[in-house]
Write an enzyme that holds these catalytic residues in place. Structure first.
Site, PDB file in Angstrom:
ATOM      1  N   SER A 206      70.487 105.327 -40.312  1.00  0.00           N
ATOM      2  CA  SER A 206      70.114 103.998 -39.849  1.00  0.00           C
ATOM      3  C   SER A 206      70.251 103.009 -41.009  1.00  0.00           C
ATOM      4  CB  SER A 206      68.691 104.022 -39.265  1.00  0.00           C
ATOM      5  OG  SER A 206      68.415 102.831 -38.585  1.00  0.00           O
TER       6      SER A 206
ATOM      7  N   ASP B 107      77.012 120.340 -18.802  1.00  0.00           N
ATOM      8  CA  ASP B 107      76.030 120.931 -19.719  1.00  0.00           C
ATOM      9  C   ASP B 107      74.936 119.954 -20.136  1.00  0.00           C
ATOM     10  OD1 ASP B 107      77.637 119.265 -21.167  1.00  0.00           O
ATOM     11  OD2 ASP B 107      78.251 120.756 -22.650  1.00  0.00           O
TER      12      ASP B 107
ATOM     13  N   ASP C 138      79.204 113.859 -16.638  1.00  0.00           N
ATOM     14  CA  ASP C 138      78.933 115.038 -17.466  1.00  0.00           C
ATOM     15  C   ASP C 138      80.106 116.012 -17.494  1.00  0.00           C
ATOM     16  OD1 ASP C 138      77.862 117.166 -18.839  1.00  0.00           O
ATOM     17  OD2 ASP C 138      76.306 117.639 -17.383  1.00  0.00           O
TER      18      ASP C 138
ATOM     19  N   ASP D  36      84.286 116.395 -19.438  1.00  0.00           N
ATOM     20  CA  ASP D  36      84.789 117.047 -20.650  1.00  0.00           C
ATOM     21  C   ASP D  36      85.033 118.537 -20.435  1.00  0.00           C
ATOM     22  OD1 ASP D  36      82.221 118.138 -20.581  1.00  0.00           O
ATOM     23  OD2 ASP D  36      81.445 116.775 -22.100  1.00  0.00           O
TER      24      ASP D  36
ATOM     25  N   HIS E 191      69.320 108.125 -31.691  1.00  0.00           N
ATOM     26  CA  HIS E 191      69.335 107.421 -32.967  1.00  0.00           C
ATOM     27  C   HIS E 191      68.726 108.287 -34.066  1.00  0.00           C
ATOM     28  CE1 HIS E 191      69.668 104.191 -35.759  1.00  0.00           C
ATOM     29  NE2 HIS E 191      68.376 104.195 -36.002  1.00  0.00           N
TER      30      HIS E 191
ATOM     31  N   ASP F 103      73.293 107.038 -29.069  1.00  0.00           N
ATOM     32  CA  ASP F 103      72.410 106.205 -29.887  1.00  0.00           C
ATOM     33  C   ASP F 103      72.152 104.875 -29.186  1.00  0.00           C
ATOM     34  OD1 ASP F 103      71.199 104.606 -31.841  1.00  0.00           O
ATOM     35  OD2 ASP F 103      72.382 105.474 -33.467  1.00  0.00           O
TER      36      ASP F 103
END
Length: 564
Positions: free
Chosen positions: A195, A272, A265, A268, A457, A418
């Site tokens: 950060s 999962d 989901d 790809d 994050h 994030d």
């Protein structure tokens, strides 16, 4: 975790991996079992309290105290506290019997303002667990009441200390203390932060390329000025109605995230619970629209659909041009609570507190303590005005020639989910870096980026977020072995339930078709199925003059190709 926190090494991945193959890879990455020889102190700890550091070039410092203690990892240490003028407070831990000639400096979070070592920072990082490092941290040059306290910005010197000066001076002072205590300076120096800590790491690489041999920069707030005004401001503005109330509430987020997973989901190749790359799915929150004149936690009203679209898209000026490289990534919705949507009645979300304090004290030439978020105009003229302060705060220079020439090694990482610092900003910087430094192959000889699917994050989220970045960075610096993957892990009730490899961007992890999908050993690196453009067009682009026209068409946000 939130933007308030920085991580040293996200806890735990290497020690509890569920298979021998993963453990073997991690052991190989660690290099030699111990590293360079132990060097013992040359003087007593208490003797450091009487040392005069006022003559340190450019960094006059005083020692407040020096006393024996125990580190968060349990090794005996000499703890030295002091101040670099005018008010950069630092804390240094010097191992009394285990130092292996290494120095590590750690970052902080939000606007900093305090000196903190995180007790869980060393979990899973063997060299730090056993006391190989002298470790230091600092408050970035000011004392703050909360992580978002920016009143220090009324003083130009404290702005500079926060923006770029503090870490460099603390590195000089800490290395002098190390030399006094052990009779020699560190052989290798490292920096690790997330950060604001990631921003600190990139600032060091860009401005002070000889301070550190290896730098780990997680979720870096590198485009700091645009981040704390346009990105976080947009998060708050897009989700606030005319009466100042939140449009999307925390109660709506589970249904929104579930809808995203249903749509995105499996794209790809694996269903999962995590999305490998949000760019692969053009999810439209309008698919979750409530029936006419109804409302409930399982659907979105018209206003909530509009707010979600704006959050995904990111801040735009009066001509529809992006004012930050991207918005909220698809798949981050479960992490919006506290950051975008308030969780306590009457208390603003963190994004609003962040931006409001920045507008009052940091991003104008003269502080404006009466300014509120409602006074912020999303237009190119205001963007140019605020950008005048970027030279103090931003770590956006892609020219790392001096850092590379000094033998420096850079590990960048960012979570794809994030909510606080968009991963697209890090991708935009890394793209600019590869262009400036001679292409992907030339860049990966000294700098690599790892994108973590489903991770929020600086940790958290729905993907495996625990890993050790420090050990492979040590091996890269000291043994010339570049990190070919990071093994991340997910824990539930202290048990590891999933491990996954993460490969240097743009490579992705692909399941090999056999064995558990929760075992990193069953994945291999592969080219991404789609190669997306990383030269994101926005008002602060590393190449100026980008323009594009965007709008909602047929249920999705569509933009023309950028034109120069």
């Amino acid at each position: 975790m939130s933007v308030v926190l920085a991580v040293l090494v996200v806890a735990g991945g290497s020690q509890a991996a569920p298979d021998v193959a993963v453990a073997g890879v991690l052991a190989a990455a660690a290099g030699s079992p111990a590293g360079p020889p132990v060097v013992l102190p040359a003087i007593d700890c208490a003797a450091l309290a009487g040392q005069d550091l006022s003559g340190t070039a450019g960094a006059p410092a005083v020692i407040g105290s020096a006393a024996e203690t125990t580190s968060p990892s349990g090794w005996p240490a000499c703890e030295v506290k002091g101040t670099v003028a005018p008010q950069i407070q630092f804390d240094v831990l010097l191992p009394t019997g285990t130092w292996r000639q290494r120095y590590l400096q750690t970052g902080c979070g939000a606007f900093c303002g305090s000196v903190d070592f995180f007790a869980d920072a060393a979990d899973g990082c063997v060299p730090l667990d056993r006391g190989d490092f002298a470790v230091a941290t600092n408050n970035q040059g000011h004392v703050g009441v909360t992580g978002f306290d920016a009143v220090f910005g009324t003083d130009p010197q404290l702005r500079a200390d926060f923006g770029y000066r503090a870490d460099h001076l603390v590195a000089l002072v800490a290395k002098r203390l190390i030399t006094l205590y052990y009779g020699q300076g560190p052989r290798w120096s490292y920096f690790d932060g997330c950060s604001q800590g990631g921003h600190q790491g990139l600032t060091e690489a860009q401005r002070y390329p000889h301070d550190f041999d290896g730098i780990i920069a997680g979720a870096p707030a590198s485009l700091f000025t645009s981040l704390i005004v346009w990105s976080t401001g947009w998060h708050a503005t897009a989700n606030t109605d005319a009466q100042g109330r939140p449009i999307l509430t925390a109660a709506k987020l589970p249904a929104l995230h579930a809808a995203v997973l249903r749509e995105c989901d499996a794209r790809d190749g694996l269903a999962d619970g995590q999305i490998d790359d949000p760019r692969a799915c053009a999810f439209d929150p309008g698919s979750l629209r409530c029936p006419v004149r109804t409302d409930g936690d399982g659907c979105l009203t018209d206003a909530q659909v509009d707010a979600a679209r704006k959050l995904y898209d990111g801040p735009r000026d009066e001509r529809g041009r992006l004012m930050y490289p991207g918005g909220e990534p698809v798949g981050s919705e479960a992490n919006w609570a506290r950051w975008v949507t308030p969780t306590a009645a009457g208390a603003p979300a963190m994004a609003e507190r962040n931006t409001t304090n920045a507008l009052k004290y940091l991003v104008h030439a003269t502080p404006r303590p009466s300014m509120t978020l409602r006074d912020l105009h999303y237009d190119s003229a205001t963007f140019r005005e605020i950008s005048r302060q970027a030279g103090i705060y931003d770590a956006s220079n892609p020219d790392l020639t001096a850092f590379r020439a000094a033998g420096g090694r850079l590990v960048l990482w960012h979570g794809w989910a994030d909510p606080a610092i968009s991963p697209y900003g890090t991708i935009a910087y890394y793209h600019a870096l590869t262009e400036r430094m001679g292409g992907t192959d030339a860049t990966q000889r000294f700098a690599r980026l790892f994108m973590l699917p489903g991770v929020g994050h600086c940790g958290g989220g729905q993907g495996p977020d625990a890993f050790d970045a420090l050990t492979p960075t040590i091996d890269w610096v000291e043994n010339g072995v570049a990190p070919v993957r990071l093994v991340t892990s997910m824990r539930q009730d202290e048990a590891v339930v999933r491990t996954r490899p993460v490969y240097p961007y743009p490579a992705v992890a692909r399941y090999d078709g056999s064995g558990s999908t929760d075992d990193a050993a069953n994945f291999a690196p592969a080219p991404p199925p789609t190669r997306y453009r990383d030269d994101i067009a926005w008002l602060g682009s590393f190449r100026s003059g980008y323009e594009q026209t965007c709008g909602w068409q047929n249920g999705r946000w569509t933009c023309t190709a950028p034109r120069r």
